[in-house]
Enzyme design. Structure first.
Site, short mmCIF file in Angstrom:
data_model
loop_
_atom_site.label_atom_id
_atom_site.label_comp_id
_atom_site.label_asym_id
_atom_site.label_seq_id
_atom_site.Cartn_x
_atom_site.Cartn_y
_atom_site.Cartn_z
N ASP A 182 -10.76 1.77 -9.63
CA ASP A 182 -9.41 2.23 -9.24
C ASP A 182 -9.31 3.74 -9.46
O ASP A 182 -8.26 4.24 -9.88
CB ASP A 182 -8.33 1.48 -10.03
N HIS A 235 -5.11 12.42 -10.38
CA HIS A 235 -3.92 13.27 -10.29
C HIS A 235 -4.23 14.53 -11.08
O HIS A 235 -5.02 14.48 -12.03
CB HIS A 235 -2.70 12.56 -10.90
N PHE A 292 -9.23 8.17 -2.78
CA PHE A 292 -9.88 9.48 -2.66
C PHE A 292 -8.99 10.54 -1.99
O PHE A 292 -9.43 11.64 -1.70
CB PHE A 292 -11.23 9.34 -1.94
N ARG A 293 -7.74 10.18 -1.67
CA ARG A 293 -6.66 11.14 -1.40
C ARG A 293 -6.72 11.89 -0.09
O ARG A 293 -5.85 12.71 0.18
CB ARG A 293 -6.57 12.18 -2.54
N HIS A 297 -2.69 -5.74 -4.90
CA HIS A 297 -2.25 -5.12 -6.16
C HIS A 297 -1.09 -6.00 -6.62
O HIS A 297 -0.01 -5.97 -6.04
CB HIS A 297 -1.80 -3.68 -5.91
N ASN A 341 -3.37 4.34 0.63
CA ASN A 341 -2.17 5.13 0.31
C ASN A 341 -2.44 6.63 0.34
O ASN A 341 -2.21 7.35 -0.62
CB ASN A 341 -1.59 4.70 -1.05
N HIS A 401 -7.90 -5.13 -9.69
CA HIS A 401 -7.68 -4.73 -11.10
C HIS A 401 -6.82 -5.70 -11.93
O HIS A 401 -5.72 -5.37 -12.35
CB HIS A 401 -7.15 -3.31 -11.22
O1 DOR Z 1 -2.48 3.77 -11.26
C1 DOR Z 1 -2.60 3.66 -10.05
N1 DOR Z 1 -2.64 4.73 -9.24
N2 DOR Z 1 -2.68 2.43 -9.51
C2 DOR Z 1 -2.66 2.24 -8.18
O2 DOR Z 1 -2.80 1.13 -7.74
C3 DOR Z 1 -2.43 3.39 -7.26
C4 DOR Z 1 -3.00 4.59 -7.88
C5 DOR Z 1 -2.76 5.87 -7.13
O3 DOR Z 1 -2.94 5.90 -5.92
O4 DOR Z 1 -2.43 6.87 -7.77
#
Ligand code: DOR
Length: 443
Positions: A308, A312, A70-71, A183, A101, A237
């Site tokens: 997942d 973007h 969720f960034r 992962h 992340n 996944h």
């Molecule tokens: O496609 C992905 N994007 N797989 C991931 O595990 C990380 C994720 C992301 O954070 O963009």
């Protein structure tokens, strides 16, 4: 904070914990289900403040999405906890487990606390946050709280969160008891193949660079380490038929696995239609992989479903492969995508509810969630299985503003979503003052 309303849901087609349906009523008080029965309307006054006429709708336990990105903090141009939780509410997702992340990475108690605080302020639905493993934070991994578990990126990551050496992985598996979610992609193989295929800009090459073998190698290593230490392992996944067949032979009772809707219903043919919007990690696979994953899910080799959700911006996705980021959004389409599959005969409605709610609550030891029964939290979704509507970009709540399923005609759209006894979404309207709660994870 809003206080939970007393609710009476009337004449819904209720999915019971037995997997059977009952046309009847559900009474909710103080955020919990207090009664389920055929006609509870006789003593309405003592309890009900709001009555929901649910005739013709199906009542399911709210979706618990156990893998989302969720960034927030740090990447809010893609998504934030408010926009993402609005998308959840619209999609019938009443709880989520979010990945580390972000910027900063969620690798300490302080960064975990910061996320919990942000979610308390902003999230319309319930929330939990993974703690990310680095080569240095073993003490944090042992003590961080509350968290569903430790997230390890064995591949497909750069920087501190990448743990691609067996010795470093083993150090984490060897110490402590809490769940490790991996992962699973083999970074060494990915690096080699990236060089081999360098210069190719067709995004379809992504599935060949990060191929089935890269996923299988990492999954096999994670299972090996889990077996050695009898360590609770969850494989995020799962994307290949090869991994599913491996797990069918060799899956200890303490290991679980998940699959995304996109790995079930999309495959490498999607690159022709939607280009880099189909790019994700682990990548989309072949139609044959789709079928083997479906069978593994139906057979219980795969335990549950996660989106997942990895938004973007369209601008980022337009950069051209290999400069495009991997990931696609999912929380507001996952339930209708899966229910549409059920209506088309791929599985049953009750299997979908199990994979998207009940089994997730069990897998992560989340108490009082994942079933419609007295004593359970009133996290619920009423869906319409009689009408089909297309996925429309202009209706999406995710900040990234696109979906890989645009134009797909789906049924099972949420009509009303309820979080902790509060209506958070109803027929196109979000109730943005509602807040979810931090999830608990029993040992
Ligand atoms: O496609 C992905 N994007 N797989 C991931 O595990 C990380 C994720 C992301 O954070 O963009």
């Amino acid at each position: 904070m809003s206080s939970a309303t007393n609710l009476l849901i009337r004449q819904a087609r209720i999915l019971l914990p037995t997997g059977e349906f009952l046309v009847g009523d559900v009474k909710i008080s103080d955020g919990q289900i207090v009664q389920v029965g055929t006609d509870l309307s006789t003593n309405i006054d003592e309890i009900a403040v709001k009555i929901i006429d649910a005739a013709g709708l199906t009542l399911l336990p709210g979706v618990i999405d156990p893998q989302v990105h969720f960034r927030e903090p740090g990447l809010e141009h893609k998504e934030d906890l408010f926009t993402a939780s609005c998308a959840c509410a619209k999609g019938g997702v009443t709880s989520f487990l979010e990945m580390p992340n972000t910027r900063p990475l969620t690798t300490t108690q302080a960064t975990l606390d910061d996320k919990l605080q942000r979610a308390a302020e902003k999230s319309l639905v319930n929330y939990g946050f993974f703690i990310g493993a680095t080569a240095e934070n073993l003490p944090d991994l042992l003590t961080a709280n509350p968290t569903p578990g430790i997230k390890i990126f064995m591949g497909s990551m750069h920087g501190q969160l990448l743990i691609d050496q067996e010795t470093a992985l083993e150090a984490i598996f060897a110490k402590g008891k809490r769940l490790i979610a991996v992962h699973a992609e083999d970074q060494e193989r990915i690096n080699q193949r990236r060089q081999e295929f360098a210069g190719i800009t067709d995004p379809a090459i992504h599935s060949q660079i990060q191929d089935n073998q890269a996923a299988l190698l990492a999954t096999q290593l994670a299972v090996k380490l889990s077996q050695k230490y009898e360590r609770r392992l969850h494989i995020l996944h799962l994307s290949t038929g090869d991994e599913a067949e491996f797990l069918r032979q060799e899956k200890p009772s303490w290991v679980t696995a998940e699959v995304t809707p996109q790995h079930l219903v999309l495959n490498t043919e999607a690159y022709q239609k939607i280009g880099t919007l189909a790019q994700m990690n682990p990548p989309l696979r072949s139609p044959k992989d789709n079928e083997i994953l479906w069978q593994a899910l139906r057979d219980g080799v795969i335990d549950f479903i996660a989106t997942d959700h990895a938004p973007h911006t369209l601008e980022e996705k337009a950069k051209g492969y290999p400069n495009t980021p991997s990931g696609m959004p999912g929380v507001e389409t996952s339930l209708p995508v899966m229910l549409t599959q059920a209506m088309q005969g791929k599985c049953t409605i009750s299997q979908v509810a199990n994979w998207m709610s009940t089994a997730v609550a069990q897998g992560y030891n989340i108490p009082n969630k994942g079933a419609i029964a007295p004593g359970y939290d009133a996290d619920l979704v009423l869906v319409d299985l009689e009408n089909y509507r297309p996925v429309l970009r202009e209706e999406l709540q995710t900040k990234c503003g696109w979906s890989p399923f645009e134009g797909w005609n789906l049924t099972g759209w949420p009509v009303i979503t309820i979080v902790g006894g509060n209506v958070v979404y109803e027929r196109g309207k979000l109730f943005t003052e509602i807040r979810g709660k931090a999830l608990r994870f029993d040992a």
